[in-house]
Design a protein around this motif. Structure first.
Motif, short mmCIF file in Angstrom:
data_model
loop_
_atom_site.label_atom_id
_atom_site.label_comp_id
_atom_site.label_asym_id
_atom_site.label_seq_id
_atom_site.Cartn_x
_atom_site.Cartn_y
_atom_site.Cartn_z
N ASP A 1 -2.96 4.07 2.30
CA ASP A 1 -3.56 2.75 2.48
C ASP A 1 -5.02 2.91 2.88
O ASP A 1 -5.32 3.18 4.03
N GLU A 2 -5.89 2.72 1.95
CA GLU A 2 -7.33 2.84 2.20
C GLU A 2 -7.66 4.04 3.08
O GLU A 2 -8.29 3.89 4.11
N THR B 1 -1.48 -4.12 1.04
CA THR B 1 -0.81 -3.45 2.14
C THR B 1 0.63 -3.91 2.25
O THR B 1 1.54 -3.11 2.49
MG LIG Z 1 -4.61 -3.68 3.72
#
Ligand SMILES: [Mg+2]
Ligand SMILES: Nc1ncnc2c1ncn2[C@@H]1O[C@H](COP(=O)(O)OP(=O)(O)OP(=O)(O)O)[C@@H](O)[C@H]1O
Lengths: 366, 550
Positions: free
Chosen positions: A166-167, A51
């Motif tokens: 992000d995910e 991240t």
């Molecule tokens: Mg993360």
């Protein structure tokens, strides 16, 4: 795969370091080049700095050291809103007080695009994710998967060349995930956008990406296309992290260009492919994929080293058989064999001999 | 803190009042879903065959009863200490029984008098007033009535007080003397006691009978025996008046018939002259008009006063210019409350923002600073502002020392609106910061990041994305601060001077100094109505379910 000469690199990290507290480096010496149109996945355990890398690229964190370039230009000093990077957040971050239409036209409004143009683009984006009928709703009135699609549409509606995710599928159930995985890659390829995708689900990484960057401890451990990553892991972390893997520990006895003889801790000797060992006497972890292990002699090469094994457990899994063995003091040695009419079903307690092709057995760092 | 309309998970097993509400709401929602075009094949049945709706209702009722039992202590407490006083206050603002209780005969006699005729009423009204005033004076009620009527017409108070002193010395002993001359038995209390037990006599002498009842009731309250007390002039006067009016027909006593036959030749006393002699204001029709206007048991007079109007014998009209004060005070109170609310928003918003965006540890530490004012006495804080702001105070001294302000033109910052707004903003600021903070805490920073990644500048991201989400906090804080400040008393009292006082200071004055509770109650009721009205407007514009305390 992609040619990564520095001239046509679209996204480039150059010796980037990041520390939040001035004591520990969260990202240590990150080097990465991405050509235009690539779908790159950052994969790694929790806390490995994925991240953080994404945030530095998007401009929400500043690199402590090093340079990030977008299309050849350093962007360290460009504020986030001028970078023109689309972003899909893990929790979607759809604005709760706006309708879906308003959410989607927000990036167009701040770009001062005219009303009719805006409406057309919003409609096109919604149709693209098959959510055309939901424009009047609020985010809270949508299901998780629908919100995810809206988040995707919003990140794409202003036609960015680079999209960070992000995910994005973290909150979805397995079936929806698989459907969305397909939809995202399909869209990315259709639109020709460059995508940096973060996940810690390795299946997701392997199925979606052109290349996967495996992160650990603030470094890229290996960056390669999925098949290469799976079949030729460069170190034991990658081997362990990607797919199922058997590990045997030992010492290098003999070393040549293409072959290493490794003496396991119980004295047995096996043939391996030297990948990450430097000299005779080095400790090494030997990595073999379960499906590459053979126990039927007729399928093995002449003169291959064999290892004695005791069957501990036989698990019927439908398409494959999974057998747990005790090999060289390791009780968790797994082999997988395809469920075929002529396949042998091993019984617990049986004594067998196993072997493999030397190129499937990789001698990695200890 | 909890959301006014909490939607948090219900973790405890015990039913809470909210449980029942939630269930009820959920149930209502389900019903709504099913209501239009529901299943056509009759009601859904529960496992035991009863209609599902009924068994659900039964289950809900049980839950509601348990919830009710849990909140019962608080409910009773609130009823006794909050609802009941408010109801009492609302009632006082219209209650006006004092006139009809103190002057019952007069009120009845005045019914036929025309207040527009420009002449004082006729003799019978004065006679009725004489009777009423006699008893009022005996019970010392006439000054109270005078005070009450003085709110409506100045001078009435002294009129009643003055007349009260004279009423016992009216020339009505003329009647006493003439009647007792006819028969000395009239002077015996026992004669009267016996006479008044006979219904025939009472019917023949109605005014006397009523006066006698008031007389005996008065004596009883004093612990005296009517059979032993001398008969007062007032009773002989009523006897005379009754005899003249009815001729004593139907009376059982021969003594009455005898007197009735004689009264024609009596020397008379004109009561209107007696009253005029006591105070010539009794000939002023305005005084009588006021009494008549406020004769009913309930009056809008207090409310009219509260909005600078008055009820006169000639109808409702505005008060004289120099007596108009309340509208101005209401406007000032609302204006200053708005100013205070606005300054609280301006000062509190950035603080709440910073608190919400700091790491929890630091935020908690700073939160203590925000809450610090709560730990000091309100009086101390207000007085501190006095020290700071007065002309010889810290700020002025500093400004003079810096040479920004000349020593002979020090700023006036206290005992005016400025001082009140400053001090009250300081005192009420936590009430703005707390709800703002707890709302902002729930706004995830990713929203701002998302906005920026979509191309919004910092300002646009704040204004279009963050601010709208913090509006519920502003709403909650504003309602708190505004409602608190509109009824604030201590601070304006101390630092408000004459230009910075609120309507509440006036209310307090009427409660504790002028003792005009009716007016205080009317002012308070209006204040309450204003707050409710604003609340309603707020609900219409912003929606009360948008108010979040956390
Ligand atoms: Mg993360
Ligand atoms: N704002 C911050 N301040 C201080 N440390 C941080 C901050 N954000 C992240 N870190 C630390 O940096 C490290 C890397 O965090 P990062 O969020 O990049 O991990 P990640 O790879 O995305 O993990 P995950 O898969 O759990 O999302 C972690 O050790 C984390 O504790």
């Amino acid at each position: 795969m992609a040619d990564t000469s520095s001239n046509d690199a679209f996204v480039e990290f150059e010796r980037v370091q990041k520390s939040y507290d001035g004591e520990t480096l969260v990202v240590k010496d990150l080097n990465l080049k991405m050509p235009k149109g690539e779908f790159l996945t950052m994969l790694g355990p929790s806390g490995s700095g994925k991240t953080t890398c994404l945030m530095m690229l998007a401009g929400f964190e500043t690199a402590t050291h090093g340079e990030i370039k977008l299309d050849g230009r350093p962007i360290n000093n460009i504020p986030p809103h001028k970078r023109g990077i689309g972003m899909v957040f893990q929790n979607y971050a759809l604005f709760p007080h706006m309708t879906i239409n308003e959410n989607l036209s927000f990036p167009l409004e701040v770009r001062k695009i005219g009303k009719s143009d805006r409406e057309a683009k919003v409609k096109r984006a919604l149709d693209m994710v098959e959510m055309g009928d939901f424009g009047g709703r609020r985010p809270a009135q949508l299901s998780g998967g629908q919100q995810q699609r809206i988040a995707l549409a919003r990140a794409l509606v202003f036609e960015p060349e680079l999209v960070l995710m992000d995910e994005p599928l973290g909150a979805l159930d397995k079936q929806l995930r698989e459907k969305m995985q397909f939809e995202i890659t399909d869209l990315a390829h259709r639109l020709g956008i460059t995508v940096v995708y973060v996940t810690h689900d390795q299946t997701e990484a392997l199925t979606m990406s052109d290349r996967v960057a495996v992160f650990d401890d603030g470094r890229i451990q290996q960056i390669a296309p999925p098949d290469e990553l799976y079949e030729s892991p460069q170190n034991s972390f990658v081997a362990q992290f990607i797919g199922e893997n058997n590990t045997l520990e030992g010492t290098v006895k003999e070393l040549s260009e293409n072959l290493a003889l490794v003496e396991l801790d119980d004295g047995e000797v096996i043939d391996c492919m030297p990948v990450n060992v430097n000299k005779v006497g080095d400790r090494t972890k030997v990595s073999i994929r379960p499906e590459r292990v053979e126990f039927q002699k007729d399928r093995l090469q002449e003169g291959a080293h064999l290892l004695k094994a005791t069957v501990k457990e036989f698990i019927y899994m439908g398409d494959v058989f999974r057998t747990r063995l005790s090999v060289a003091g390791n009780d968790d040695f797994i082999i997988k064999s395809r469920n075929a009419p002529d396949q042998v079903r091993l019984k617990p307690g049986e004594q067998i001999e196993i072997g493999w092709l030397p190129q499937d057995c990789r001698a990695l760092d200890a | 803190m909890s959301d006014l309309k909490s939607t948090g998970p219900q973790t405890a097993d015990a039913p809470t009042p909210e449980d029942a509400l939630h269930e009820a709401a959920a149930y209502a929602a389900r019903e709504q879903v099913h209501a239009p075009g529901g299943p056509a094949d009759g009601p859904v049945l529960a496992a035991d065959g009863t209609p599902l709706k009924r068994s659900l209702n039964r289950a809900l009722r049980r839950q509601k009863m348990r919830a009710l039992a849990l909140i019962a202590p608080l409910l009773i407490f609130v009823l006794l200490t909050f609802i009941a006083p408010i109801a009492d206050m609302l009632f006082r603002s219209v209650e006006n029984q004092i006139v009809s209780e103190t002057l019952p005969e007069t009120v009845v006699a005045l019914a036929d008098w025309d207040s527009e005729a420009g002449a004082p009423p006729a003799e019978p009204v004065f006679a009725a007033l004489y009777v009423d005033l006699f008893f009022a004076e005996a019970q010392k009620l006439h000054t109270r009535l005078g005070t009450r009527l003085n709110y409506e017409k100045t001078g009435v108070s002294s009129l009643f007080r003055k007349t009260g002193r004279r009423v016992g010395r009216f020339d009505t002993d003329t009647y006493t003397d003439q009647i007792t001359a006819l028969d000395p038995g009239w002077a015996e209390p026992a004669t009267w006691v016996a006479m008044m037990q006979n219904n025939g006599n009472r019917a023949a002498l109605p005014l006397t009978a009523r006066a006698w009842d008031r007389w005996t009731a008065y004596l009883a309250s004093e612990g005296d025996d009517p059979a032993k007390e001398d008969i007062e002039d007032v009773l002989f006067t009523t006897l005379y008046l009754d005899l003249v009016a009815t001729g004593g027909s139907g009376a059982a006593d021969a003594r009455i018939a005898q007197a009735a036959a004689a009264v024609g030749g009596f020397e008379t006393v004109t009561l209107s002259e007696q009253f005029a002699a006591a105070d010539k204001d009794w000939l002023d029709p305005e005084v009588w008009g006021t009494i008549k206007a406020f004769a009913p048991n309930y009056t809008a007079g207090y409310f009219l006063n509260s909005v600078d109007m008055q009820k006169t014998p000639h109808g409702i009209e505005a008060r004289p210019e120099n007596q108009q004060i309340y509208m101005m005070l209401f406007k000032r109170t609302i204006f200053m409350s708005i100013m205070i609310t606005l300054s609280c928003i301006l000062l509190g918003y950035p603080v709440a923002w910073i608190l919400a965006n700091l790491p929890t540890r630091t935020a908690n530490l700073l939160m203590i600073l925000v809450l610090l004012p709560f730990w000091t006495s309100l009086l101390v804080r207000t007085s501190a502002w006095k020290v700071m702001l007065q002309q010889q105070g810290v700020i002025n001294d500093t400004l003079v020392w810096l040479g920004i302000v000349a020593d002979d033109s020090r700023l006036v910052m206290i005992n005016n609106q400025f001082g009140t707004i400053v001090a009250m903003t300081h005192i009420l600021l936590p009430f703005m910061i707390l709800p703002l903070y707890s709302v902002m805490q729930t706004i995830q920073p990713t929203y701002l990041r998302a906005a920026k990644s979509l191309g919004a500048t910092n300002w646009t991201a704040f204004w279009r994305v963050y601010f709208p989400q913090s509006v519920p906090g502003i709403g909650a804080g504003s309602i708190l601060v505004f409602i608190l400040s509109i009824g604030y008393y201590i601070t304006p009292e101390i630092v408000g001077g004459t230009t910075g006082t609120f309507i509440s200071n006036r209310i307090a004055y009427h409660i504790s100094s002028s003792l005009n509770w009716g007016l205080a109650a009317a002012l308070g009721s209006i204040l309450l109505a204003v707050v409710m009205l604003l609340y309603w407007v707020y609900d219409k514009i912003v929606g009360i379910d948008n108010v979040k305390l956390g």
